[in-house]
Design a protein around this motif. Structure first.
Motif, PDB file in Angstrom:
ATOM      1  N   GLU A 287      -1.582 -16.635   4.068  1.00 23.87           N
ATOM      2  CA  GLU A 287      -2.367 -16.616   2.822  1.00 23.87           C
ATOM      3  C   GLU A 287      -2.199 -15.288   2.072  1.00 23.87           C
ATOM      4  N   TRP A 288      -2.322 -14.166   2.805  1.00 26.74           N
ATOM      5  CA  TRP A 288      -2.222 -12.838   2.168  1.00 26.74           C
ATOM      6  C   TRP A 288      -0.828 -12.653   1.574  1.00 26.74           C
ATOM      7  N   ILE A 289       0.177 -12.946   2.376  1.00 24.41           N
ATOM      8  CA  ILE A 289       1.556 -12.687   1.924  1.00 24.41           C
ATOM      9  C   ILE A 289       1.902 -13.583   0.733  1.00 24.41           C
TER      10      ILE A 289
ATOM     11  N   GLN B 172      19.377   1.419  -3.894  1.00 25.67           N
ATOM     12  CA  GLN B 172      18.293   0.550  -3.454  1.00 25.67           C
ATOM     13  C   GLN B 172      18.212  -0.746  -4.272  1.00 25.67           C
ATOM     14  N   CYS B 173      17.031  -1.078  -4.808  1.00 28.37           N
ATOM     15  CA  CYS B 173      16.844  -2.384  -5.457  1.00 28.37           C
ATOM     16  C   CYS B 173      17.713  -2.563  -6.701  1.00 28.37           C
ATOM     17  N   SER B 174      18.063  -1.476  -7.365  1.00 31.35           N
ATOM     18  CA  SER B 174      18.919  -1.629  -8.547  1.00 31.35           C
ATOM     19  C   SER B 174      20.389  -1.416  -8.175  1.00 31.35           C
TER      20      SER B 174
ATOM     21  N   ARG C  19       2.638  -3.128   7.969  1.00 32.39           N
ATOM     22  CA  ARG C  19       2.604  -4.488   7.389  1.00 32.39           C
ATOM     23  C   ARG C  19       2.816  -4.531   5.883  1.00 32.39           C
ATOM     24  N   ASN C  20       2.400  -3.485   5.145  1.00 34.02           N
ATOM     25  CA  ASN C  20       2.535  -3.543   3.686  1.00 34.02           C
ATOM     26  C   ASN C  20       4.005  -3.528   3.258  1.00 34.02           C
ATOM     27  N   VAL C  21       4.883  -3.031   4.128  1.00 36.81           N
ATOM     28  CA  VAL C  21       6.313  -2.991   3.821  1.00 36.81           C
ATOM     29  C   VAL C  21       7.055  -4.126   4.527  1.00 36.81           C
ATOM     30  N   ALA C  22       6.750  -4.291   5.820  1.00 38.30           N
ATOM     31  CA  ALA C  22       7.543  -5.208   6.651  1.00 38.30           C
ATOM     32  C   ALA C  22       7.538  -6.650   6.145  1.00 38.30           C
ATOM     33  N   VAL C  23       6.417  -7.097   5.589  1.00 39.48           N
ATOM     34  CA  VAL C  23       6.326  -8.524   5.204  1.00 39.48           C
ATOM     35  C   VAL C  23       7.204  -8.840   3.983  1.00 39.48           C
ATOM     36  N   ILE C  24       7.579  -7.820   3.247  1.00 39.61           N
ATOM     37  CA  ILE C  24       8.280  -8.045   1.982  1.00 39.61           C
ATOM     38  C   ILE C  24       9.783  -8.266   2.152  1.00 39.61           C
TER      39      ILE C  24
ATOM     40  N   ILE D  63       7.433   7.978  -3.535  1.00 45.44           N
ATOM     41  CA  ILE D  63       6.449   6.911  -3.314  1.00 45.44           C
ATOM     42  C   ILE D  63       7.070   5.606  -2.821  1.00 45.44           C
ATOM     43  N   LEU D  64       8.394   5.530  -2.827  1.00 40.20           N
ATOM     44  CA  LEU D  64       9.081   4.406  -2.187  1.00 40.20           C
ATOM     45  C   LEU D  64      10.358   4.983  -1.586  1.00 40.20           C
ATOM     46  N   ALA D  65      10.268   5.352  -0.316  1.00 39.38           N
ATOM     47  CA  ALA D  65      11.359   6.130   0.270  1.00 39.38           C
ATOM     48  C   ALA D  65      11.370   6.024   1.787  1.00 39.38           C
TER      49      ALA D  65
ATOM     50  N   ASP E 277       4.098   3.191  -1.605  1.00 39.11           N
ATOM     51  CA  ASP E 277       2.790   3.072  -2.258  1.00 39.11           C
ATOM     52  C   ASP E 277       2.935   1.875  -3.215  1.00 39.11           C
ATOM     53  N   GLY E 278       2.674   0.701  -2.659  1.00 34.98           N
ATOM     54  CA  GLY E 278       2.960  -0.554  -3.361  1.00 34.98           C
ATOM     55  C   GLY E 278       2.322  -0.672  -4.731  1.00 34.98           C
ATOM     56  N   LYS E 279       1.061  -0.265  -4.833  1.00 38.94           N
ATOM     57  CA  LYS E 279       0.340  -0.429  -6.110  1.00 38.94           C
ATOM     58  C   LYS E 279       1.002   0.390  -7.215  1.00 38.94           C
ATOM     59  N   SER E 280       1.385   1.635  -6.888  1.00 39.89           N
ATOM     60  CA  SER E 280       2.012   2.496  -7.894  1.00 39.89           C
ATOM     61  C   SER E 280       3.375   1.942  -8.299  1.00 39.89           C
ATOM     62  N   VAL E 281       4.109   1.421  -7.323  1.00 39.75           N
ATOM     63  CA  VAL E 281       5.430   0.858  -7.632  1.00 39.75           C
ATOM     64  C   VAL E 281       5.264  -0.353  -8.557  1.00 39.75           C
ATOM     65  N   PHE E 282       4.307  -1.192  -8.228  1.00 36.55           N
ATOM     66  CA  PHE E 282       4.042  -2.407  -9.008  1.00 36.55           C
ATOM     67  C   PHE E 282       3.798  -2.068 -10.478  1.00 36.55           C
TER      68      PHE E 282
ATOM     69  N   ARG F 153       4.995 -12.015  -8.061  1.00 39.44           N
ATOM     70  CA  ARG F 153       3.983 -11.628  -9.073  1.00 39.44           C
ATOM     71  C   ARG F 153       4.612 -10.747 -10.152  1.00 39.44           C
ATOM     72  N   ILE F 154       5.548  -9.879  -9.757  1.00 40.32           N
ATOM     73  CA  ILE F 154       6.213  -9.018 -10.742  1.00 40.32           C
ATOM     74  C   ILE F 154       7.066  -9.891 -11.673  1.00 40.32           C
ATOM     75  N   SER F 155       7.829 -10.814 -11.117  1.00 40.00           N
ATOM     76  CA  SER F 155       8.674 -11.703 -11.938  1.00 40.00           C
ATOM     77  C   SER F 155       7.811 -12.509 -12.906  1.00 40.00           C
TER      78      SER F 155
ATOM     79  N   GLY G 216      12.523 -13.475   0.792  1.00 39.18           N
ATOM     80  CA  GLY G 216      11.872 -12.167   0.665  1.00 39.18           C
ATOM     81  C   GLY G 216      12.673 -11.284  -0.280  1.00 39.18           C
ATOM     82  N   ASN G 217      12.386  -9.992  -0.199  1.00 38.61           N
ATOM     83  CA  ASN G 217      13.085  -9.018  -1.038  1.00 38.61           C
ATOM     84  C   ASN G 217      14.288  -8.498  -0.254  1.00 38.61           C
ATOM     85  N   THR G 218      15.475  -8.838  -0.729  1.00 31.77           N
ATOM     86  CA  THR G 218      16.697  -8.415  -0.022  1.00 31.77           C
ATOM     87  C   THR G 218      17.372  -7.240  -0.751  1.00 31.77           C
TER      88      THR G 218
HETATM   89  O1  UT7 Z   1      11.807  -3.935  -4.415  1.00 32.13           O
HETATM   90  C1  UT7 Z   1      11.249  -2.700  -4.091  1.00 32.13           C
HETATM   91  C2  UT7 Z   1      10.168  -2.390  -5.012  1.00 32.13           C
HETATM   92  N1  UT7 Z   1       8.918  -2.697  -4.383  1.00 32.13           N
HETATM   93  C3  UT7 Z   1       8.020  -3.395  -5.047  1.00 32.13           C
HETATM   94  O2  UT7 Z   1       8.276  -3.836  -6.128  1.00 32.13           O
HETATM   95  C4  UT7 Z   1       6.665  -3.562  -4.405  1.00 32.13           C
HETATM   96  C5  UT7 Z   1       5.590  -3.578  -5.452  1.00 32.13           C
HETATM   97  N2  UT7 Z   1       4.271  -3.686  -4.856  1.00 32.13           N
HETATM   98  C6  UT7 Z   1       3.825  -4.823  -4.320  1.00 32.13           C
HETATM   99  O3  UT7 Z   1       4.526  -5.796  -4.313  1.00 32.13           O
HETATM  100  C7  UT7 Z   1       2.395  -4.854  -3.803  1.00 32.13           C
HETATM  101  O4  UT7 Z   1       1.796  -3.596  -4.019  1.00 32.13           O
HETATM  102  C8  UT7 Z   1       2.300  -5.218  -2.310  1.00 32.13           C
HETATM  103  C9  UT7 Z   1       2.618  -6.693  -2.105  1.00 32.13           C
HETATM  104  C10 UT7 Z   1       3.246  -4.369  -1.475  1.00 32.13           C
HETATM  105  C11 UT7 Z   1       0.900  -4.968  -1.769  1.00 32.13           C
HETATM  106  O5  UT7 Z   1      -0.051  -5.664  -2.547  1.00 32.13           O
HETATM  107  P1  UT7 Z   1      -1.364  -4.916  -3.094  1.00 32.13           P
HETATM  108  O6  UT7 Z   1      -2.144  -5.918  -3.780  1.00 32.13           O
HETATM  109  O7  UT7 Z   1      -0.902  -3.722  -3.877  1.00 32.13           O
HETATM  110  O8  UT7 Z   1      -2.073  -4.498  -1.756  1.00 32.13           O
HETATM  111  P2  UT7 Z   1      -2.477  -3.060  -1.204  1.00 32.13           P
HETATM  112  O9  UT7 Z   1      -1.282  -2.347  -0.687  1.00 32.13           O
HETATM  113  O10 UT7 Z   1      -3.329  -2.334  -2.197  1.00 32.13           O
HETATM  114  O11 UT7 Z   1      -3.396  -3.458  -0.013  1.00 32.13           O
HETATM  115  C12 UT7 Z   1      -4.600  -4.216  -0.191  1.00 32.13           C
HETATM  116  C13 UT7 Z   1      -5.206  -4.476   1.167  1.00 32.13           C
HETATM  117  C14 UT7 Z   1      -5.341  -3.231   2.026  1.00 32.13           C
HETATM  118  O12 UT7 Z   1      -6.519  -3.356   2.799  1.00 32.13           O
HETATM  119  P3  UT7 Z   1      -7.867  -2.618   2.359  1.00 32.13           P
HETATM  120  O13 UT7 Z   1      -7.531  -1.146   2.312  1.00 32.13           O
HETATM  121  O14 UT7 Z   1      -8.219  -3.181   1.021  1.00 32.13           O
HETATM  122  O15 UT7 Z   1      -8.819  -2.985   3.454  1.00 32.13           O
HETATM  123  C15 UT7 Z   1      -4.158  -3.290   2.942  1.00 32.13           C
HETATM  124  O16 UT7 Z   1      -4.368  -2.621   4.159  1.00 32.13           O
HETATM  125  O17 UT7 Z   1      -4.361  -5.368   1.905  1.00 32.13           O
HETATM  126  C16 UT7 Z   1      -4.024  -4.766   3.162  1.00 32.13           C
HETATM  127  N3  UT7 Z   1      -2.664  -5.186   3.504  1.00 32.13           N
HETATM  128  C17 UT7 Z   1      -2.394  -6.321   4.167  1.00 32.13           C
HETATM  129  N4  UT7 Z   1      -3.195  -7.277   4.646  1.00 32.13           N
HETATM  130  C18 UT7 Z   1      -2.609  -8.328   5.249  1.00 32.13           C
HETATM  131  C19 UT7 Z   1      -1.499  -4.555   3.230  1.00 32.13           C
HETATM  132  N5  UT7 Z   1      -0.475  -5.274   3.687  1.00 32.13           N
HETATM  133  C20 UT7 Z   1      -1.003  -6.381   4.288  1.00 32.13           C
HETATM  134  C21 UT7 Z   1      -0.447  -7.485   4.942  1.00 32.13           C
HETATM  135  N6  UT7 Z   1      -1.293  -8.431   5.404  1.00 32.13           N
HETATM  136  N7  UT7 Z   1       0.880  -7.645   5.087  1.00 32.13           N
END
Ligand code: UT7
Length: 351
Positions: free
Chosen positions: A33-35, A114-116, A156-161, A195-197, A242-247, A283-285, A307-309
């Motif tokens: 659900e989260w992913i 990297q991604c580009s 987990r914030n990186v590995a799932v992607i 912030i992404l390194a 730092d996913g939020k800042s990258v987004f 979500r970005i697309s 995923g993101n390759t």
């Molecule tokens: O291609 C490379 C460029 N990268 C990107 O474009 C990535 C851009 N960023 C993103 O896609 C998003 O920021 C993410 C998908 C990585 C993360 O989504 P988010 O909505 O920014 O989540 P977050 O990192 O702010 O985390 C929200 C919550 C946190 O918990 P608390 O602190 O609110 O309790 C995280 O610990 O979600 C938690 N969380 C997870 N929970 C379940 C982080 N990763 C996971 C996870 N499963 N895999």
């Protein structure tokens, strides 16, 4: 008549091994659900741990691209290989591919963007073709992320992607009116490099990391050595994001660089037949699609399956789109990417 380069052949390779979100939940505290909700990803592929490398996957994609271009590996006269997950720290994957495919002693250049990375690599290859220097340039984007991710809850914030895979194209010259790569647009802003390194192993000696004021990196030993036990103990040999800042920056730069490519060619968003955004996050697309007011049929996404390759995502998506008949002769195709660096880029081409 000016020379342009065109994609004469395209190929992709993804490993057999499918890893679903539920599979990941066996290793870390996460859920389907989260992913799905945050990224759109349902599953990704992981390379065979010992049998496949970034280069071997690149080779598989290259074989298909070369065959579809109607040439042989012996005809390739330059290689550009984009990856952030190379088989070795050095030498790069380009020479390993040259060896594996028994190519002539041609030049091999690795791109670390990297991604580009793929769009940068394509742009480099495009210049070699347009200048008349080369006739068959192989451009590869490949990644084996699965070897370097933290599969514990900590990562987990990186590995799932991220997922593994490869894509490749052969560029050839064309003199056909209205065919080929119309323009490429490359950008960078190193202000947010940290912030992404993946910092370690590296020669930074904590210099930049301290300046970036990342609290995690205040340990004297970390960074002052190329590689240390402390880095491993503190899990600082994994990618940091730092996913939020990258987004936030991604959703600004994607539309900007797409518009830039259209403006450079006096074209409008309505002229795009297919936009292939780097598959960073669904979500970005979707955000980019909305911002540019593009219809669903104008945007291609397959992050759900792979995923993101990273450097492989655009050639994999372009290859699938082409195989599905979504890219036809004469179509206006826009490739756009954003990622670590930050670097971002676009390419506009007439198929
Ligand atoms: O291609 C490379 C460029 N990268 C990107 O474009 C990535 C851009 N960023 C993103 O896609 C998003 O920021 C993410 C998908 C990585 C993360 O989504 P988010 O909505 O920014 O989540 P977050 O990192 O702010 O985390 C929200 C919550 C946190 O918990 P608390 O602190 O609110 O309790 C995280 O610990 O979600 C938690 N969380 C997870 N929970 C379940 C982080 N990763 C996971 C996870 N499963 N895999």
């Amino acid at each position: 008549m000016s020379i342009r380069s065109r994609i004469a052949g395209i190929g992709m390779y993804v490993p057999q091994n499918i890893f679903t979100n539920n599979d990941l939940a066996r290793y870390m505290d996460t859920s389907d659900e989260w992913i799905t909700e945050r990224t759109g990803i349902k599953e990704r592929r992981y390379a065979d741990r010992t049998g496949e490398t970034t280069t071997t996957m690149g080779v598989e994609a290259a074989k298909i691209a070369i065959e579809r271009a109607g040439i042989t590996a012996q005809d390739i006269d330059f290689i550009v290989f984009a990856t952030l997950s190379p088989d070795y720290y050095f030498p790069g994957c380009g020479v390993l591919l040259q060896r594996a495919m028994q190519m002539k002693e041609v030049g091999a250049l690795d791109v670390r963007n990297q991604c580009s990375g793929f769009v940068y690599a394509l742009s480099v290859a495009d210049q070699f073709i347009k200048s008349g220097m080369y006739k068959n340039v192989l451009v590869v984007g490949a990644e084996k992320h699965s070897f370097g991710l933290d599969f514990s809850t900590r990562g987990r914030n990186v590995a799932v992607i991220f997922g593994d895979g490869a894509g490749a194209v052969v560029l050839q010259p064309t003199e056909k009116e209205n065919q080929g790569i119309l323009s490429t647009h490359l950008h960078s802003d190193g202000a947010s490099a940290e912030i992404l390194a993946m910092y370690n192993p590296g020669t930074h000696a904590n210099h930049w990391v301290k300046e970036a004021k990342l609290a995690d990196f205040d340990d004297a030993e970390i960074g002052e050595m190329f590689f240390s036990h402390a880095m491993i103990d503190k899990a600082q040999t994994y990618p940091f994001m730092d996913g939020k800042s990258v987004f936030k920056v991604a959703v600004e730069k994607f539309p900007e660089v797409i518009k830039e490519s259209l403006d450079a060619n006096n074209l409008q968003t309505t002229d795009i037949n297919l936009l292939i955004p780097h598959q960073a996050n669904l979500r970005i697309s979707q955000f980019v699609q909305k911002k540019l007011q593009l219809r669903d049929d104008q945007v291609f996404n397959n992050i759900q399956k792979y995923g993101n390759t990273t450097a492989a995502s655009i050639p994999i998506a372009l290859c699938e789109a082409w195989e599905q008949g979504r890219v036809k002769e004469g179509d206006l195709v826009c490739l756009a990417a954003f990622g670590s660096g930050f670097t971002w880029a676009s390419a506009l081409l007439r198929w």
